[in-house]
Design an enzyme around this catalytic site. Structure first.
Site, PDB file in Angstrom:
ATOM      1  N   ARG A 236       8.404  -8.793  14.929  1.00 52.92           N
ATOM      2  CA  ARG A 236       8.699  -7.087  15.127  1.00 52.92           C
ATOM      3  C   ARG A 236       7.439  -6.109  15.281  1.00 52.92           C
ATOM      4  NH1 ARG A 236      10.638  -3.936  10.188  1.00 52.92           N
ATOM      5  NH2 ARG A 236       9.284  -2.518  10.112  1.00 52.92           N
TER       6      ARG A 236
ATOM      7  N   HIS B  97       1.287  -1.157  -0.078  1.00 53.15           N
ATOM      8  CA  HIS B  97      -0.330   0.040   0.143  1.00 53.15           C
ATOM      9  C   HIS B  97       1.005   1.331   0.211  1.00 53.15           C
ATOM     10  CE1 HIS B  97       1.123  -0.819   3.795  1.00 53.15           C
ATOM     11  NE2 HIS B  97       0.792   1.038   4.491  1.00 53.15           N
TER      12      HIS B  97
ATOM     13  N   ASP C 143       0.828   5.210   1.487  1.00 55.14           N
ATOM     14  CA  ASP C 143       0.458   5.654   2.857  1.00 55.14           C
ATOM     15  C   ASP C 143      -0.310   7.306   1.895  1.00 55.14           C
ATOM     16  OD1 ASP C 143       0.929   4.188   4.797  1.00 55.14           O
ATOM     17  OD2 ASP C 143       2.803   5.054   5.528  1.00 55.14           O
TER      18      ASP C 143
HETATM   19  C1  GA4 Z   1      -2.337   2.970   5.260  1.00 47.42           C
HETATM   20  C2  GA4 Z   1      -1.562   3.920   6.547  1.00 47.42           C
HETATM   21  C3  GA4 Z   1      -2.062   4.149   7.943  1.00 47.42           C
HETATM   22  O1  GA4 Z   1      -1.241   2.652   8.479  1.00 47.42           O
HETATM   23  C4  GA4 Z   1      -3.584   3.768   8.023  1.00 47.42           C
HETATM   24  C5  GA4 Z   1      -4.034   2.779   7.080  1.00 47.42           C
HETATM   25  C6  GA4 Z   1      -5.864   2.715   7.296  1.00 47.42           C
HETATM   26  C7  GA4 Z   1      -5.994   1.796   8.593  1.00 47.42           C
HETATM   27  O2  GA4 Z   1      -5.424   0.530   8.876  1.00 47.42           O
HETATM   28  O3  GA4 Z   1      -7.463   1.959   9.045  1.00 47.42           O
HETATM   29  C8  GA4 Z   1      -5.942   1.788   5.858  1.00 47.42           C
HETATM   30  C9  GA4 Z   1      -4.723   2.442   4.961  1.00 47.42           C
HETATM   31  C10 GA4 Z   1      -4.329   3.406   5.585  1.00 47.42           C
HETATM   32  C11 GA4 Z   1      -5.265   2.672   3.744  1.00 47.42           C
HETATM   33  C12 GA4 Z   1      -6.723   1.936   3.208  1.00 47.42           C
HETATM   34  C13 GA4 Z   1      -7.772   1.999   3.921  1.00 47.42           C
HETATM   35  C14 GA4 Z   1      -7.030   2.564   5.568  1.00 47.42           C
HETATM   36  C15 GA4 Z   1      -7.038   0.487   5.792  1.00 47.42           C
HETATM   37  C16 GA4 Z   1      -7.792   0.854   4.519  1.00 47.42           C
HETATM   38  C17 GA4 Z   1      -7.543  -0.808   3.977  1.00 47.42           C
HETATM   39  C18 GA4 Z   1      -4.643   4.316   9.498  1.00 47.42           C
HETATM   40  C19 GA4 Z   1      -3.751   4.630   6.939  1.00 47.42           C
HETATM   41  O4  GA4 Z   1      -4.430   6.696   7.377  1.00 47.42           O
HETATM   42  O5  GA4 Z   1      -4.463   4.689   5.625  1.00 47.42           O
END
Ligand code: GA4
Length: 320
Positions: A262, A195, A197
């Site tokens: 980890r 993914h 951020d």
């Molecule tokens: C990725 C980055 C951060 O960890 C996060 C994640 C969020 C979550 O875990 O709730 C998201 C992911 C993240 C991106 C797309 C969406 C939202 C899970 C998901 C499938 C906290 C964020 O801000 O985006």
């Protein structure tokens, strides 16, 4: 050799696996006391969207103490941890990531950095700490980025992170080892799937266990050598847009280790919800147009929460 039972395999079956890859020796290392730091940071953000920060001024003992607190939490009985879950989006999570069916070999605590929003006792221990990630690393790095890009004023990015309305969060991740599966297949479990951020930048610190991988420009995945004394900075989607694509929002993922757990902590620096995300005027060359439609951070975040982890989230906002 441990031979896994069928039930053990069923336990893992929903989680993707991945072959281990070799360490990459080309991760840019930035020493903030180096006079060339701003130029090196800009180069790193353009080529990788990722770099390692050394000489950051945060004592290792501080980080080790924080890590011990995190481990204490993840070692609590499952019933205790479940009391602070499921994450909606904040709270304790186990295997499920986000609201749309993503899973990984992971347990985590997702916290809002604004203590007024989550006032849970378990969380309050960690809530002072994002400040260290933000001020020492996030704000200093974004200051150097702006300087290196010739952006005026120099604090235009760091201001968004320190704004009292900034929409930032802090994440503690715990990836248990996966010895059984490795024994069977020679593969490791995916802890956190690929993914990017969504925010401006992310500041990560982990223990000395391997697992973090980044995707290079040519699509190759490489392993980042762990370093518990350093911080790692990721460019997020919002910063890619604010630099009109000059900086790359880095695709990354985490593979669980076979033998060691980890533990990582990440500060995700986001702007206030109402902030318009668009290329900074001083970044654009004369006549250069934005590659993206204009949107607010709130709109982008809402759209991100409707997506799956691996989706290319910026695609919806690119100009056709
Ligand atoms: C990725 C980055 C951060 O960890 C996060 C994640 C969020 C979550 O875990 O709730 C998201 C992911 C993240 C991106 C797309 C969406 C939202 C899970 C998901 C499938 C906290 C964020 O801000 O985006």
């Amino acid at each position: 050799m441990v031979v896994p039972s069928q039930t053990a395999l069923d336990r893992y079956s929903v989680i993707k696996t991945c072959k281990p890859t070799g360490f990459f020796s080309g991760i840019p290392v930035i020493n903030l006391t180096n006079p060339d730091a701003k130029t090196l940071i800009v180069e790193a953000c353009q080529e990788f969207g990722f770099f390692k920060l050394v000489n950051h001024g945060v004592p290792l003992e501080f980080m080790t103490r924080l890590e011990a607190l995190a481990i204490n939490f993840f070692n609590l009985p499952q019933s205790e941890k479940d009391k602070v879950g499921p994450p909606d989006p904040f709270g304790y999570g186990n295997k499920r990531i986000g609201p749309n069916g993503d899973v990984g070999w992971i347990e985590y605590l997702l916290l809002n950095t604004n203590p007024q929003i989550t006032s849970n006792k378990t969380f309050s221990i960690f809530q002072e700490n994002p400040q260290i990630f933000r001020e020492e690393n996030g704000q200093r790095s974004t200051g150097f980025m702006a300087d290196g890009l010739g952006i005026e004023p120099r604090n235009v990015l760091s201001k968004l992170l320190s704004d009292e309305k900034s929409d930032s969060c802090f994440r503690l991740n715990y990836y248990p080892p996966c010895p059984e599966l490795q024994a069977l297949s020679g593969r490791n479990l995916v802890g956190f799937g690929e993914h990017t951020d969504p925010q401006i930048i992310s500041v990560l610190r982990s223990n000395n266990t391997t697992g973090l991988q980044i995707c290079l420009r040519d699509g190759t995945w490489v392993s980042v050598p762990p370093d518990q004394a350093s911080f790692f900075i990721n460019v997020g989607d919002a910063l890619q847009v604010m630099t009109n694509g000059r900086f790359r929002s880095v695709k990354h993922r985490v593979i669980a280790d076979t033998m060691k757990s980890r533990v990582s902590m990440i500060y995700f620096g986001g702007p206030p919800l109402s902030e318009k995300i668009a290329p900074l005027p001083s970044v654009l060359a004369e006549g250069e147009e934005s590659l993206y439609e204009q949107f607010t951070w709130c709109e982008y975040k809402n759209s991100a929460y409707k997506s799956r982890l691996a989706d290319y989230r910026l695609g919806l906002f690119e100009k056709k």
